[in-house]
Design a protein around this motif. Structure first.
Motif, PDB file in Angstrom:
ATOM      1  N   THR A   2      18.746   4.805  -3.475  1.00  0.00           N
ATOM      2  CA  THR A   2      17.513   4.094  -3.144  1.00  0.00           C
ATOM      3  C   THR A   2      16.444   5.053  -2.649  1.00  0.00           C
ATOM      4  O   THR A   2      15.285   4.682  -2.551  1.00  0.00           O
ATOM      5  CB  THR A   2      17.776   3.013  -2.090  1.00  0.00           C
ATOM      6  N   GLY A   3      16.826   6.288  -2.325  1.00  0.00           N
ATOM      7  CA  GLY A   3      15.854   7.316  -1.977  1.00  0.00           C
ATOM      8  C   GLY A   3      15.718   8.351  -3.063  1.00  0.00           C
ATOM      9  O   GLY A   3      15.257   9.471  -2.812  1.00  0.00           O
ATOM     10  N   GLU A  28      10.378   1.126  -4.190  1.00  0.00           N
ATOM     11  CA  GLU A  28      11.693   0.648  -3.765  1.00  0.00           C
ATOM     12  C   GLU A  28      12.751   1.722  -3.973  1.00  0.00           C
ATOM     13  O   GLU A  28      13.757   1.756  -3.262  1.00  0.00           O
ATOM     14  CB  GLU A  28      12.059  -0.607  -4.558  1.00  0.00           C
ATOM     15  N   LEU A  29      12.519   2.627  -4.916  1.00  0.00           N
ATOM     16  CA  LEU A  29      13.450   3.723  -5.180  1.00  0.00           C
ATOM     17  C   LEU A  29      13.133   4.950  -4.347  1.00  0.00           C
ATOM     18  O   LEU A  29      13.722   6.010  -4.566  1.00  0.00           O
ATOM     19  CB  LEU A  29      13.429   4.069  -6.668  1.00  0.00           C
ATOM     20  N   GLY A  30      12.194   4.808  -3.407  1.00  0.00           N
ATOM     21  CA  GLY A  30      11.959   5.875  -2.450  1.00  0.00           C
ATOM     22  C   GLY A  30      10.638   6.596  -2.565  1.00  0.00           C
ATOM     23  O   GLY A  30      10.294   7.403  -1.683  1.00  0.00           O
ATOM     24  N   ALA A  31       9.873   6.370  -3.634  1.00  0.00           N
ATOM     25  CA  ALA A  31       8.616   7.094  -3.810  1.00  0.00           C
ATOM     26  C   ALA A  31       7.599   6.715  -2.734  1.00  0.00           C
ATOM     27  O   ALA A  31       7.583   5.585  -2.244  1.00  0.00           O
ATOM     28  CB  ALA A  31       8.036   6.814  -5.192  1.00  0.00           C
ATOM     29  N   ASP A  32       6.756   7.671  -2.371  1.00  0.00           N
ATOM     30  CA  ASP A  32       5.599   7.405  -1.509  1.00  0.00           C
ATOM     31  C   ASP A  32       4.483   6.914  -2.418  1.00  0.00           C
ATOM     32  O   ASP A  32       3.889   7.691  -3.159  1.00  0.00           O
ATOM     33  CB  ASP A  32       5.185   8.679  -0.779  1.00  0.00           C
ATOM     34  N   LYS A  76       4.265   0.208  -0.305  1.00  0.00           N
ATOM     35  CA  LYS A  76       3.074   1.000  -0.605  1.00  0.00           C
ATOM     36  C   LYS A  76       2.251   1.234   0.660  1.00  0.00           C
ATOM     37  O   LYS A  76       2.365   0.493   1.635  1.00  0.00           O
ATOM     38  CB  LYS A  76       2.188   0.277  -1.636  1.00  0.00           C
ATOM     39  N   ARG A  77       1.424   2.274   0.593  1.00  0.00           N
ATOM     40  CA  ARG A  77       0.374   2.467   1.591  1.00  0.00           C
ATOM     41  C   ARG A  77      -0.960   2.226   0.899  1.00  0.00           C
ATOM     42  O   ARG A  77      -1.100   2.511  -0.290  1.00  0.00           O
ATOM     43  CB  ARG A  77       0.427   3.873   2.175  1.00  0.00           C
ATOM     44  N   SER A  78      -1.917   1.698   1.627  1.00  0.00           N
ATOM     45  CA  SER A  78      -3.205   1.351   1.020  1.00  0.00           C
ATOM     46  C   SER A  78      -4.323   2.207   1.602  1.00  0.00           C
ATOM     47  O   SER A  78      -4.436   2.374   2.824  1.00  0.00           O
ATOM     48  CB  SER A  78      -3.529  -0.126   1.264  1.00  0.00           C
ATOM     49  N   ILE A  79      -5.133   2.734   0.695  1.00  0.00           N
ATOM     50  CA  ILE A  79      -6.346   3.460   1.091  1.00  0.00           C
ATOM     51  C   ILE A  79      -7.522   2.866   0.332  1.00  0.00           C
ATOM     52  O   ILE A  79      -7.424   2.589  -0.873  1.00  0.00           O
ATOM     53  CB  ILE A  79      -6.214   4.983   0.810  1.00  0.00           C
ATOM     54  N   GLU A  80      -8.611   2.618   1.035  1.00  0.00           N
ATOM     55  CA  GLU A  80      -9.814   2.062   0.408  1.00  0.00           C
ATOM     56  C   GLU A  80     -10.763   3.196   0.035  1.00  0.00           C
ATOM     57  O   GLU A  80     -11.148   3.998   0.887  1.00  0.00           O
ATOM     58  CB  GLU A  80     -10.515   1.089   1.358  1.00  0.00           C
ATOM     59  N   LEU A  81     -11.135   3.256  -1.244  1.00  0.00           N
ATOM     60  CA  LEU A  81     -12.056   4.288  -1.719  1.00  0.00           C
ATOM     61  C   LEU A  81     -13.077   3.669  -2.654  1.00  0.00           C
ATOM     62  O   LEU A  81     -12.730   2.881  -3.537  1.00  0.00           O
ATOM     63  CB  LEU A  81     -11.295   5.391  -2.466  1.00  0.00           C
ATOM     64  N   ASN A  82     -14.329   4.039  -2.452  1.00  0.00           N
ATOM     65  CA  ASN A  82     -15.412   3.657  -3.349  1.00  0.00           C
ATOM     66  C   ASN A  82     -15.657   4.823  -4.297  1.00  0.00           C
ATOM     67  O   ASN A  82     -16.277   5.821  -3.920  1.00  0.00           O
ATOM     68  CB  ASN A  82     -16.675   3.335  -2.549  1.00  0.00           C
ATOM     69  N   LEU A  83     -15.165   4.719  -5.519  1.00  0.00           N
ATOM     70  CA  LEU A  83     -15.209   5.848  -6.445  1.00  0.00           C
ATOM     71  C   LEU A  83     -16.600   6.160  -6.960  1.00  0.00           C
ATOM     72  O   LEU A  83     -16.777   7.105  -7.739  1.00  0.00           O
ATOM     73  CB  LEU A  83     -14.261   5.586  -7.611  1.00  0.00           C
ATOM     74  N   LYS A  84     -17.597   5.393  -6.519  1.00  0.00           N
ATOM     75  CA  LYS A  84     -18.986   5.706  -6.867  1.00  0.00           C
ATOM     76  C   LYS A  84     -19.705   6.460  -5.746  1.00  0.00           C
ATOM     77  O   LYS A  84     -20.879   6.796  -5.868  1.00  0.00           O
ATOM     78  CB  LYS A  84     -19.741   4.413  -7.202  1.00  0.00           C
ATOM     79  N   ASP A  85     -18.975   6.714  -4.657  1.00  0.00           N
ATOM     80  CA  ASP A  85     -19.518   7.447  -3.515  1.00  0.00           C
ATOM     81  C   ASP A  85     -18.933   8.858  -3.512  1.00  0.00           C
ATOM     82  O   ASP A  85     -17.722   9.036  -3.656  1.00  0.00           O
ATOM     83  CB  ASP A  85     -19.157   6.716  -2.224  1.00  0.00           C
ATOM     84  N   ASP A  86     -19.796   9.884  -3.344  1.00  0.00           N
ATOM     85  CA  ASP A  86     -19.341  11.270  -3.471  1.00  0.00           C
ATOM     86  C   ASP A  86     -18.244  11.633  -2.473  1.00  0.00           C
ATOM     87  O   ASP A  86     -17.290  12.341  -2.822  1.00  0.00           O
ATOM     88  CB  ASP A  86     -20.526  12.228  -3.305  1.00  0.00           C
ATOM     89  N   GLU A 364      25.688  -2.187  -2.764  1.00  0.00           N
ATOM     90  CA  GLU A 364      24.604  -2.679  -1.917  1.00  0.00           C
ATOM     91  C   GLU A 364      23.322  -2.863  -2.724  1.00  0.00           C
ATOM     92  O   GLU A 364      22.970  -2.029  -3.559  1.00  0.00           O
ATOM     93  CB  GLU A 364      24.332  -1.701  -0.763  1.00  0.00           C
ATOM     94  N   THR A 365      22.625  -3.973  -2.458  1.00  0.00           N
ATOM     95  CA  THR A 365      21.314  -4.198  -3.071  1.00  0.00           C
ATOM     96  C   THR A 365      20.274  -3.348  -2.358  1.00  0.00           C
ATOM     97  O   THR A 365      20.202  -3.359  -1.125  1.00  0.00           O
ATOM     98  CB  THR A 365      20.920  -5.675  -2.960  1.00  0.00           C
ATOM     99  N   PRO A 366      19.462  -2.569  -3.088  1.00  0.00           N
ATOM    100  CA  PRO A 366      18.433  -1.769  -2.421  1.00  0.00           C
ATOM    101  C   PRO A 366      17.507  -2.653  -1.596  1.00  0.00           C
ATOM    102  O   PRO A 366      16.974  -3.649  -2.101  1.00  0.00           O
ATOM    103  CB  PRO A 366      17.676  -1.113  -3.584  1.00  0.00           C
ATOM    104  N   PRO A 367      17.298  -2.327  -0.330  1.00  0.00           N
ATOM    105  CA  PRO A 367      16.430  -3.162   0.506  1.00  0.00           C
ATOM    106  C   PRO A 367      14.958  -2.894   0.236  1.00  0.00           C
ATOM    107  O   PRO A 367      14.580  -1.806  -0.221  1.00  0.00           O
ATOM    108  CB  PRO A 367      16.803  -2.717   1.927  1.00  0.00           C
ATOM    109  N   ALA A 368      14.135  -3.892   0.499  1.00  0.00           N
ATOM    110  CA  ALA A 368      12.688  -3.676   0.466  1.00  0.00           C
ATOM    111  C   ALA A 368      12.345  -2.656   1.544  1.00  0.00           C
ATOM    112  O   ALA A 368      12.732  -2.816   2.714  1.00  0.00           O
ATOM    113  CB  ALA A 368      11.954  -4.986   0.720  1.00  0.00           C
ATOM    114  N   ARG A 369      11.637  -1.583   1.175  1.00  0.00           N
ATOM    115  CA  ARG A 369      11.425  -0.486   2.112  1.00  0.00           C
ATOM    116  C   ARG A 369      10.309  -0.767   3.112  1.00  0.00           C
ATOM    117  O   ARG A 369      10.346  -0.309   4.238  1.00  0.00           O
ATOM    118  CB  ARG A 369      11.117   0.798   1.346  1.00  0.00           C
TER     119      ARG A 369
END
Length: 396
Positions: A2-3, A28-32, A76-86, A364-369
């Motif tokens: 799972t990692g 779920e398989l361990g990726a960031d 997941k991690r969330s980042i807010e980006l406005n791709l029209k802003d330099d 074992e069922t992989p747990p929600a990370r």
């Protein structure tokens, strides 16, 4: 296991269904997994409206967010980006340069116009696995057409082989093309990462919903391509497949329905004491007489309950199953035994149940990370990892 992807970073620009679902599986398989969202978050977070009482199927609001969105955006991690802003674009550039995998599912050309197409980023990150998922592919006559699951069910032939002959073209009751396309993203990305281990080079992967839908129908399309004739749907409702023989289909009982699979007609006739079809022993005859056979079987099955017939048929090793209401599936004892339902807690939302990965590792069922993030919840955290001040994108 799972990692297994714990040393892999995935940057996902994907929205709606298949791209986010694929990224969630990799998480779920361990990726960031870093989810890039526009300011205010992805549209699906609050569709159709910010109304805590809204209950509109897949668009049911849970707390103040869309339950369908939540179901494909954990880990997941969330980042807010406005791709029209330099300033925001500079952060996005650095984020892409630091990642192993990029997933996007905009229409062809959108990422190029934003400056994040494959050619734009490959020079800066030659080890990048870049996965672009679209409706119809990057070239061809349908490239600019809109693409949603039901549209691809129509174009791929799924609708044309579902139902019986007097039905209109009939869609499947789930977003089967989105889900299958998501799995193609996962499979192809994992293969590309494995290849990168050998060569040190990244690659461009292109997944599209139409090709995924045709691949889903590999058996049926291959038969049609070589046989040259379109299959004919059954004259009676409930036959399960245009190319398969009786008794394959759905049958009414006195209190519901059950399904029979590919048990020999003679065995089914013997188990149900049906006369007149017990002599059918060839697949050809079972196919040619499938409508007649179905009517005979259903006449008998309609006289008793589903549970009555399940007991009798399973005892004789006839392949059968009850037709379950969707609401009963989460509490099915085998679904629970397989660990397919997990509960996720999030302090600002009611607890909610989600579907697990459909396999077990060492029993074992992989747990929600991790729970689904709030929009932009990890912006400061990701900025710091990239070497920026945490408040770099704060309004000035």
């Amino acid at each position: 296991m799972t990692g297994a992807l714990s040393d892999v970073r995935v940057v996902s620009f994907a929205q709606l269904a298949q791209g986010p679902f694929a990224a969630q599986i990799m998480g779920e398989l361990g990726a960031d997994v870093v989810k890039v969202e526009p300011p205010g978050g992805e549209w699906m977070r609050s569709a159709p409206e910010r109304d805590a009482d809204a209950r509109i199927g897949l668009n049911t609001i849970w707390g103040d967010e869309n339950l369908s969105f939540l179901s494909v955006n954990r880990n997941k991690r969330s980042i807010e980006l406005n791709l029209k802003d330099d300033r925001h674009r500079k952060v996005a550039d650095d984020l892409v340069a630091s990642t192993d995998v990029l997933i996007e599912n905009f229409r062809p050309g959108v990422m190029d116009r934003l400056g994040f197409g494959y050619e734009d980023v490959a020079d800066r990150n030659p080890e990048l696995v870049y996965c672009s998922s679209s409706g119809y592919g990057a070239s061809g006559p349908y490239t600019d057409r809109p693409a949603q699951d039901i549209l691809l069910q129509a174009m791929s032939g799924v609708m044309g082989i579902t139902g019986h002959v007097e039905d209109p073209p009939t869609p499947v009751g789930t977003t089967v093309i989105d889900t299958y396309a998501a799995m193609q993203i996962v499979v192809s990305v994992l293969a590309a990462l494995y290849e990168r281990e050998r060569t040190g080079e990244g690659t461009l992967i292109e997944v599209d919903m139409l090709s995924s839908a045709v691949h889903l129908l590999s058996q049926e399309v291959a038969v049609a391509a070589n046989d040259g004739e379109a299959p004919t749907r059954s004259e009676v409702p409930g036959m399960g497949h245009v190319y398969l023989q009786a008794p394959y289909g759905v049958y009414e009982t006195s209190d519901g329905h059950l399904v029979l699979s590919l048990s020999p007609v003679a065995e089914v006739a013997d188990a149900l004491d049906i006369e007149g079809v017990e002599s059918i022993t060839t697949l050809e005859e079972a196919y040619e007489r499938k409508d007649e056979i179905k009517r005979r079987i259903e006449t008998v099955l309609s006289g008793e309950s589903t549970e009555h017939w399940l007991g009798r048929l399973l005892e004789r090793d006839v392949w059968c199953a009850p037709v379950r209401d969707l609401a009963a599936v989460p509490d099915d004892p085998q679904v629970r035994a397989n660990g397919m339902i997990q509960t996720i807690e999030r302090s600002d939302l009611p607890d909610f149940e989600v579907v697990s990965l459909p396999f077990r590792v060492n029993g074992e069922t992989p747990p929600a990370r991790s729970r689904p993030p709030r929009a932009g919840e990890h912006t400061d955290e990701v900025l710091t990892e990239l070497g920026y001040p945490a408040d770099y994108l704060a309004d000035r």
